[in-house]
Design a protein around this motif. Structure first.
Motif, short mmCIF file in Angstrom:
data_model
loop_
_atom_site.label_atom_id
_atom_site.label_comp_id
_atom_site.label_asym_id
_atom_site.label_seq_id
_atom_site.Cartn_x
_atom_site.Cartn_y
_atom_site.Cartn_z
N ARG A 1 -5.24 6.21 -0.12
CA ARG A 1 -4.20 5.19 -0.26
C ARG A 1 -4.38 4.47 -1.58
N TYR A 2 -3.29 3.88 -2.06
CA TYR A 2 -3.31 3.09 -3.28
C TYR A 2 -2.72 1.72 -2.97
N GLU A 3 -3.51 0.69 -3.19
CA GLU A 3 -3.05 -0.67 -2.92
C GLU A 3 -2.66 -1.36 -4.22
N VAL A 4 -1.55 -2.08 -4.16
CA VAL A 4 -1.16 -2.93 -5.28
C VAL A 4 -1.70 -4.32 -4.96
N LEU A 5 -2.58 -4.81 -5.81
CA LEU A 5 -3.20 -6.11 -5.64
C LEU A 5 -2.66 -7.07 -6.69
N VAL A 6 -2.56 -8.34 -6.31
CA VAL A 6 -2.01 -9.36 -7.20
C VAL A 6 -2.85 -10.62 -7.05
N ALA A 7 -2.91 -11.41 -8.11
CA ALA A 7 -3.60 -12.71 -8.04
C ALA A 7 -2.94 -13.54 -6.94
N PRO A 8 -3.73 -14.28 -6.16
CA PRO A 8 -3.19 -15.03 -5.02
C PRO A 8 -2.02 -15.95 -5.37
N THR A 9 -2.02 -16.52 -6.56
CA THR A 9 -0.94 -17.44 -6.95
C THR A 9 0.41 -16.74 -7.09
N HIS A 10 0.39 -15.42 -7.26
CA HIS A 10 1.64 -14.67 -7.47
C HIS A 10 1.95 -13.73 -6.31
N ALA A 11 1.15 -13.74 -5.27
CA ALA A 11 1.27 -12.75 -4.20
C ALA A 11 2.61 -12.84 -3.46
N GLU A 12 3.03 -14.04 -3.11
CA GLU A 12 4.27 -14.18 -2.34
C GLU A 12 5.47 -13.66 -3.13
N THR B 1 -8.20 3.66 -2.51
CA THR B 1 -9.21 3.53 -1.45
C THR B 1 -9.40 4.90 -0.79
N GLY B 2 -10.56 5.11 -0.22
CA GLY B 2 -10.86 6.40 0.38
C GLY B 2 -10.98 7.47 -0.68
N LEU B 3 -11.80 7.21 -1.71
CA LEU B 3 -11.89 8.12 -2.85
C LEU B 3 -12.64 9.40 -2.51
N LYS B 4 -12.15 10.48 -3.11
CA LYS B 4 -12.78 11.79 -2.98
C LYS B 4 -12.78 12.45 -4.36
N LEU B 5 -13.80 13.25 -4.63
CA LEU B 5 -13.84 14.05 -5.85
C LEU B 5 -13.39 15.45 -5.49
N MET B 6 -12.34 15.94 -6.16
CA MET B 6 -11.86 17.29 -5.92
C MET B 6 -12.11 18.12 -7.17
N ALA C 1 0.85 -1.19 0.00
CA ALA C 1 0.00 0.00 0.00
C ALA C 1 0.89 1.24 0.00
N TYR C 2 0.44 2.28 -0.71
CA TYR C 2 1.24 3.50 -0.86
C TYR C 2 0.36 4.73 -0.67
N ASP C 3 1.00 5.83 -0.34
CA ASP C 3 0.28 7.08 -0.11
C ASP C 3 -0.04 7.81 -1.42
N SER C 4 0.70 7.51 -2.49
CA SER C 4 0.45 8.20 -3.76
C SER C 4 0.35 7.19 -4.90
N TYR C 5 -0.36 7.60 -5.93
CA TYR C 5 -0.50 6.74 -7.11
C TYR C 5 0.86 6.52 -7.76
N LEU C 6 1.69 7.56 -7.78
CA LEU C 6 3.01 7.44 -8.39
C LEU C 6 3.85 6.35 -7.73
N GLU C 7 3.78 6.26 -6.40
CA GLU C 7 4.51 5.20 -5.69
C GLU C 7 3.99 3.82 -6.07
N ALA C 8 2.66 3.68 -6.16
CA ALA C 8 2.08 2.39 -6.56
C ALA C 8 2.47 2.04 -7.99
N GLN C 9 2.46 3.04 -8.85
CA GLN C 9 2.86 2.83 -10.25
C GLN C 9 4.31 2.39 -10.33
N LYS C 10 5.18 3.02 -9.54
CA LYS C 10 6.59 2.62 -9.52
C LYS C 10 6.77 1.19 -9.03
N ALA C 11 5.94 0.78 -8.08
CA ALA C 11 6.02 -0.60 -7.57
C ALA C 11 5.66 -1.59 -8.67
N VAL C 12 4.59 -1.30 -9.42
CA VAL C 12 4.19 -2.20 -10.50
C VAL C 12 5.26 -2.18 -11.61
#
Length: 156
Positions: free
Chosen positions: A134-145, A47-52, A18-29
């Motif tokens: 927050r931005y979560e990076v999710l993965v299929a369970p077979t590849h999570a570890e 998560t915790g979406l808001k419209l600005m 999980a990351y505080d910014s989309y850019l961090e999540a994008q870098k992780a992927v």
């Protein structure tokens, strides 16, 4: 045709980071991709979406006319280019310029009339965006570890 709800779409994934910014999540992927991880098994979920909505200024008759002229000019340019593709006896340049001019005129008139008939509703110009806490990076369970291991190799 049945459509899936967003909740059922992510039900097949598990969170690995999980990351505080989309850019961090994008870098992780991107890091996972660099390591030849099957990124087609990955999702980034905010998560915790808001419209600005950022208000840029007042919508005046002049601004409505100008914005209408700009969008009309783009449309006129595209129409002019389209006609220029099939023109045989007319100057291609003239078709493009006339499309641009008439598009700008029509757009300006439409923008002005639209603003006049808005009845004072929404007399401002704004841009909107959806932001997340927050931005979560999710993965299929077979590849999570493996994803967790790769993301721990080099911290962001």
């Amino acid at each position: 045709m049945a459509t899936s709800s967003p909740r059922s779409l992510i039900a097949n994934y598990v969170p690995v980071a999980a990351y505080d910014s989309y850019l961090e999540a994008q870098k992780a992927v991107d890091r996972l991709s660099d390591e030849r991880f099957p990124v087609q098994e990955t999702a980034i979920v905010g998560t915790g979406l808001k419209l600005m909505e950022k208000v840029l200024g007042r919508m005046t008759y002049l601004r409505a006319t100008g914005l209408g002229a700009l969008s009309g000019a783009w449309f006129g340019l595209l129409v002019g280019l389209f006609f220029a593709l099939f023109a045989t006896r007319v100057s291609v340049f003239a078709l493009i310029v006339w499309g641009l001019i008439w598009g700008a005129i029509a757009g300006a008139v439409f923008g002005l009339i639209s603003h006049m008939f808005s009845g004072g509703q929404r007399d401002f110009v704004a841009t909107s965006q959806v932001i997340a806490d927050r931005y979560e990076v999710l993965v299929a369970p077979t590849h999570a570890e493996r994803a967790r291991e790769l993301l721990q190799i080099r911290p962001t």
